[in-house]
Design a protein around this motif. Structure first.
Motif, PDB file in Angstrom:
ATOM      1  N   GLU A  60     -15.066   5.389   0.906  1.00 50.58           N
ATOM      2  CA  GLU A  60     -15.631   3.865   0.637  1.00 50.58           C
ATOM      3  C   GLU A  60     -15.505   2.953   0.868  1.00 50.58           C
ATOM      4  O   GLU A  60     -15.093   2.475  -0.124  1.00 50.58           O
ATOM      5  N   VAL A  72      -9.815  -1.738  -4.600  1.00 52.42           N
ATOM      6  CA  VAL A  72      -8.539  -1.223  -4.772  1.00 52.42           C
ATOM      7  C   VAL A  72      -7.422  -1.696  -4.369  1.00 52.42           C
ATOM      8  O   VAL A  72      -6.240  -1.972  -4.648  1.00 52.42           O
ATOM      9  N   ARG A  73      -8.053  -2.693  -2.946  1.00 52.69           N
ATOM     10  CA  ARG A  73      -7.012  -3.146  -2.181  1.00 52.69           C
ATOM     11  C   ARG A  73      -6.539  -4.398  -3.037  1.00 52.69           C
ATOM     12  O   ARG A  73      -5.576  -4.968  -3.021  1.00 52.69           O
ATOM     13  N   TYR A  90     -11.059   6.878  -2.179  1.00 48.65           N
ATOM     14  CA  TYR A  90     -11.782   6.449  -2.482  1.00 48.65           C
ATOM     15  C   TYR A  90     -11.635   6.131  -0.274  1.00 48.65           C
ATOM     16  O   TYR A  90     -12.400   5.126  -0.332  1.00 48.65           O
ATOM     17  N   TYR A  91     -11.163   7.257   0.204  1.00 46.59           N
ATOM     18  CA  TYR A  91     -10.633   6.165   1.514  1.00 46.59           C
ATOM     19  C   TYR A  91     -12.152   6.462   2.279  1.00 46.59           C
ATOM     20  O   TYR A  91     -11.894   5.946   3.208  1.00 46.59           O
ATOM     21  N   TYR A 133       0.948  -1.207   0.072  1.00 53.22           N
ATOM     22  CA  TYR A 133       0.163  -0.142  -0.106  1.00 53.22           C
ATOM     23  C   TYR A 133       0.779   1.256   0.196  1.00 53.22           C
ATOM     24  O   TYR A 133       0.694   2.060  -0.460  1.00 53.22           O
ATOM     25  N   ALA A 162      -6.379   4.476   7.555  1.00 52.39           N
ATOM     26  CA  ALA A 162      -6.389   3.064   7.337  1.00 52.39           C
ATOM     27  C   ALA A 162      -6.249   2.965   9.119  1.00 52.39           C
ATOM     28  O   ALA A 162      -5.976   1.347   8.594  1.00 52.39           O
ATOM     29  N   SER A 198      -6.942   4.449  -3.611  1.00 55.82           N
ATOM     30  CA  SER A 198      -6.426   4.108  -2.403  1.00 55.82           C
ATOM     31  C   SER A 198      -7.051   5.585  -1.202  1.00 55.82           C
ATOM     32  O   SER A 198      -7.965   5.958  -0.744  1.00 55.82           O
ATOM     33  N   SER A 199      -6.505   6.732  -1.482  1.00 58.28           N
ATOM     34  CA  SER A 199      -6.881   8.008  -1.226  1.00 58.28           C
ATOM     35  C   SER A 199      -7.940   8.196  -1.311  1.00 58.28           C
ATOM     36  O   SER A 199      -8.985   9.654  -0.986  1.00 58.28           O
ATOM     37  N   ALA A 219      -6.004   9.733   3.673  1.00 57.37           N
ATOM     38  CA  ALA A 219      -5.880   8.160   3.592  1.00 57.37           C
ATOM     39  C   ALA A 219      -5.456   7.653   4.516  1.00 57.37           C
ATOM     40  O   ALA A 219      -5.762   6.836   4.731  1.00 57.37           O
ATOM     41  N   LEU A 234     -12.684   0.887  -1.641  1.00 54.62           N
ATOM     42  CA  LEU A 234     -11.380   0.440  -1.559  1.00 54.62           C
ATOM     43  C   LEU A 234     -11.224  -0.590  -1.121  1.00 54.62           C
ATOM     44  O   LEU A 234      -9.956  -1.177  -1.271  1.00 54.62           O
ATOM     45  N   GLN A 261     -10.975  -4.324   6.182  1.00 52.19           N
ATOM     46  CA  GLN A 261      -9.308  -3.773   6.314  1.00 52.19           C
ATOM     47  C   GLN A 261      -8.977  -4.572   6.026  1.00 52.19           C
ATOM     48  O   GLN A 261      -7.465  -5.107   5.175  1.00 52.19           O
TER      49      GLN A 261
END
Length: 896
Positions: free
Chosen positions: A741, A748-749, A738-739, A351, A364, A735-736, A360, A745, A371
């Protein structure tokens, strides 16, 4: 025209044929007036030549046969010896053009004699530039002429004849007239082309007259490779059944010249087990047989050797072990050590939160189950096959017995299943150590953990076959448990472990579930998919019936569920790539409830024609996507994927499909736009093309969140295992972006994990052997995931995220590992560069461009090709990919 054949293949006049025919075919009405003007422009020798020829023409019509003969001979001599410049018609032909009509008229009046035949020969050559379109006069006069050596009139004449023959052949076929005289001429032309390095032209002519068998007699040691490479590469553009015919001939030629590895690859393309056996029985060199086994293992072909193929028991066991792929893990780790990437990576290494701005990374740090689930997948993808990581395989001494399980319990309910299964991914292909480490989860009281452990067992065994079938032994007893998640774990595990094996025991265990009216829909769907995987491309009727009955018995409300749409996919996988064989089943599917009818039809067609490049089917799918409906129709999703599945076969179709998908984005309804990114992902899997990357990047900010999620996952898929820095940067920015949602996110991961798949050593591309062979199990795994992604919210973002593990089927090391005769790794220098298509080119052009020299093992990117940079060893396979055995070159001399 020159009589000396040009060393580089086609004659100098080759390039000008078409242009000229267009400009010349104008019979001159009134030659005299023009000629007076022209005469003044001619040089003296040209003028002399012209008058000389005119004299010959007059003499040729003389009453005295002696004079006639001399005149015709001299005319013939002039025509043959005149070598012309590249851009103009040979002089004699040019000056004789006005007299073509006269000579033709005179020829009709001549009595039959040798002289008449001589005249016919000359008219045949003159017709090259003079006859009207479609008259085929050159051929007509050739057939009544003196039948002399065909090549003596030069290449251009031969090529023109070949063109006329193919037209004449079509005409005679329709009239059912005899074609014997044509075939005699074809024999001569083919022999001429094969001698003068024009193999593609010989092949084209024989395809036109539907007699490729002739080719086998005419190939020799010097030209069989060029001929076969032209045959195999043209097969992709031919309509069925011609394509199979052409490959059959290529196989025959390869076998004739004992080019066994290429024959084996062709046999695999034809999916012809008989041919594969023949390759083994014809070759008696054990080392070469080992190389065949590596090719089979890479293709994922389940194959049992019998005594005919290898008589010695010990040798046969050794070969079977290679086919079973037991050495894959060892080879992969050798590559990893060589490239020095053994160090385990954590999700944070991927990440890179320190590169992002404050907001962001602050969000996290909270431990949310969502997550953690994403990190579970990222960790599994990145450390796939390395056998060690920082979350799941922490040694128990350091953590006093708690840490290894503690990550597991940072996941909620169904999340634990994916976490337990991720251990299987980390220990991928290493069956012994994998089963030992997963064992502890079987003693858990938590059903989700057990389900994950069952799936983990399947993942560890994916692509590896084992004599004692540990996966079947472990998973079989859990298939009929009460708990649906445990059942799904066991069923999906079996599907992964035995994909492509057509294992009877699994069929007898799983088919009854399809008929069980109490089974829940998700269990049914996974059963259908697993059976589809185990029997991929087998056209197995019994399983097809079972899935069809299951679809007919379900209520209308159930058929509207997302999982009901995976049942037709299981059915489609049975016919993967089998073209017409699907038709009977497709007819039956038209009787289904209308909720699922069209969806089933599209899915079946797209699977059956996957990887065939069939243009008509692509047009059919595009037609389905052009329809607009009031309420969203589900069948258009599979139709869009179908375009990609069919068109992925070759470069040209692929580029065209990408363009068509662009149009669908602009004019299609929402449900089509959601499928387009997934189709693009399949076309460019593990091959990040810049234009596709930009399109997906644009869609990843789309206002429709489903389109955005599909685009984000697709970014991960096109960059899978490439460590592509540009995609990695895009995903970090997303990732930043949509931080807040969680769903986006999560996507994205997952994509970040895919881009760094196996730390950049793996590929998901189902194509191998220089993009020639398509591995059915790999494609099946990809297609299953993409179909699941058509409804992200219900499946991947719901509690079925472990569907992502179907990608295991397509994971392969993108390496070239050279081994010596004892199968131990051997480091040699190789050149790796962009592959160049040299099919049908003259001379010996370079097959790679922009190369760098490395020592093996090396990584091969999409579109790369390797060649040995040393003469010291001879590779036993012409395609340098995967495991290649080298034997020492006996003729090698060290200069020192």
């Amino acid at each position: 025209m020159s009589k000396t054949p040009d060393p580089n293949g086609t004659d100098a006049s080759g390039s000008k044929s078409t242009k000229e025919e267009a400009t010349i075919k104008v019979p001159s009405k009134d030659p005299k007036k023009k000629d007076d003007k022209k005469d003044e422009d001619l040089s003296e020798e040209d003028l002399a030549l012209k008058q000389q020829l005119e004299l010959y023409v007059e003499r040729a019509q003389d009453a005295d046969p002696g004079l006639q003969k001399v005149a015709l001979e001299s005319m013939r001599q002039e025509i043959r010896t005149s070598t012309s410049s590249m851009t103009s018609v040979p002089k004699p032909l040019k000056f004789l053009r006005p007299h073509y009509g006269t000579l033709k008229g005179y020829y009709e009046k001549m009595p039959d004699s040798d002289l008449k035949k001589l005249m016919a020969d000359i008219l045949s050559v003159l017709a090259l530039t003079m006859s009207a379109e479609g008259e085929r006069e050159s051929l007509k006069y050739r057939l009544v002429g003196s039948q002399g050596e065909i090549g003596s009139w030069g290449h251009e004449y031969v090529r023109n004849l070949a063109g006329e023959i193919s037209q004449e052949y079509v005409k005679r076929q329709s009239e059912e007239a005899s074609i014997d005289d044509l075939m005699e001429l074809v024999q001569q032309i083919v022999a001429f082309h094969m001698k003068h390095n024009a193999e593609p032209e010989a092949v084209d002519l024989l395809m036109e007259v539907e007699d490729l068998d002739l080719l086998v007699e005419h190939v020799d040691n010097t030209n069989y490779k060029r001929t076969c490479s032209y045959l195999t590469s043209s097969a992709k553009y031919l309509p069925g059944p011609d394509d199979m015919l052409v490959l059959d001939i290529a196989y025959t030629i390869y076998m004739k010249f004992e080019e066994y590895p290429s024959a084996l690859v062709t046999a695999l393309y034809l999916d012809n087990t008989q041919y594969v056996k023949q390759v083994f029985t014809s070759c008696d060199d054990l080392l070469r047989k080992k190389q065949f086994c590596y090719i089979l293992a890479r293709h994922g072909q389940t194959f049992e050797l019998d005594e005919e193929m290898c008589a010695e028991d010990e040798e046969r066991e050794g070969l079977q072990e290679i086919i079973n792929n037991t050495k894959l893990s060892e080879g992969y780790l050798t590559l990893a050590r060589d490239i020095e990437v053994m160090e385990a990576k954590t999700p944070d290494d991927i990440y890179k939160p320190h590169l992002l701005d404050g907001r962001a990374s602050a969000g996290a740090s909270v431990d949310s189950a969502r997550q953690n689930l994403a990190s579970t997948f990222v960790n599994a993808f990145v450390n796939a096959g390395f056998g060690q990581d920082k979350l799941m395989t922490v040694p128990s001494e350091a953590s006093s017995g708690g840490a290894s399980t503690s990550w597991l319990f940072k996941n909620k309910e169904h999340g634990k299943a994916s976490a337990a299964a991720s251990l299987g991914m980390i220990l991928l292909w290493d069956v012994d150590s994998g089963l030992a480490q997963i064992d502890k989860y079987f003693h858990s009281t938590d059903t989700h953990v057990i389900a994950g452990a069952l799936l983990g067992v399947g993942i560890v065994n994916c692509g590896i076959k084992n004599e004692c079938d540990p996966a079947l032994a472990l998973l079989a007893e859990y298939i009929d448990k009460e708990d649906p998640s445990i059942r799904i774990g066991a069923i999906m595990g079996l599907g992964l472990a035995y994909a492509g094996s057509q294992n009877e025991q699994i069929r007898s265990k799983l088919t009854p579930i399809l008929g069980d009216s109490k089974a829940s829909l998700d269990v049914l769907a996974f059963t259908a998919i697993s059976l589809g995987l185990v029997y991929v491309g087998s056209c197995n009727e019994e399983i097809a019936q079972a899935i069809i009955f299951a679809l007919m018995e379900r209520s209308e409300s159930e058929l509207g569920e997302p999982f009901a749409r995976l049942l037709p996919l299981g059915l489609g996988l049975l016919y993967l790539g089998k073209q017409e064989s699907v038709e009977a089943t497709a007819e039956v599917s038209k009787t289904f409830n209308e909720k699922i009818r069209k969806h089933c039809d599209m899915t079946l067609l797209s699977c059956a024609y996957a990887g065939t490049g069939n243009v008509l089917k692509v047009q059919h799918f595009l037609g389905q996507c052009a329809q607009h409906f009031e309420k969203g129709e589900t069948f258009q999703g599979p139709a869009v994927l179908g375009i990609a599945m069919v068109a992925m076969a070759e470069e040209l179709g692929l580029e065209m499909a990408i363009r068509s998908l662009e149009h669908l984005l602009q004019y299609g309804e929402q449900n089509i736009r959601r499928a387009v990114p997934l189709a693009l992902a399949l076309l460019c899997i593990s091959n990040p093309k810049v234009n596709v990357m930009d399109t997906l990047s644009r869609l990843s900010h789309d206002s429709d969140s489903e389109v955005a999620m599909a685009a984000i996952i697709s970014l991960g898929l096109i960059g899978a295992g490439t460590n592509n820095a540009r995609i990695a940067g895009m995903l970090r920015n997303l990732s930043s972006y949509y931080y807040k949602e969680a769903n986006l996110l999560f996507c994205v991961r997952i994509a970040q994990g895919l881009v760094h798949l196996g730390k950049g050593l793996l590929t998901l591309s189902p194509y191998h052997s220089e993009h020639f062979l398509l591995s059915p199990t790999a494609l099946a795994g990809l297609v299953t995931l993409l179909h699941a992604c058509l409804d992200m919210k219900a499946i991947i973002l719901g509690k079925y995220h472990y569907i992502l593990y179907f990608l295991t089927l397509a994971m392969q090391p993108r390496m070239l590992l050279t081994v010596d005769e004892n199968l131990k790794p051997l480091s040699v220098p190789v050149r790796v560069g962009q592959a160049v298509d040299v099919v049908g080119q003259a001379g010996r052009p370079k097959t790679i461009t922009g190369f760098q020299t490395h020592s093996t093992p090396v990584l091969l990117a999409a579109g790369d090709r390797a060649e040995l940079a040393t003469e010291k060893y001879i590779p036993l396979s012409p395609i340098l990919e995967g495991f290649v055995i080298l034997k020492e070159n006996p003729d090698y001399r060290d200069d020192q």
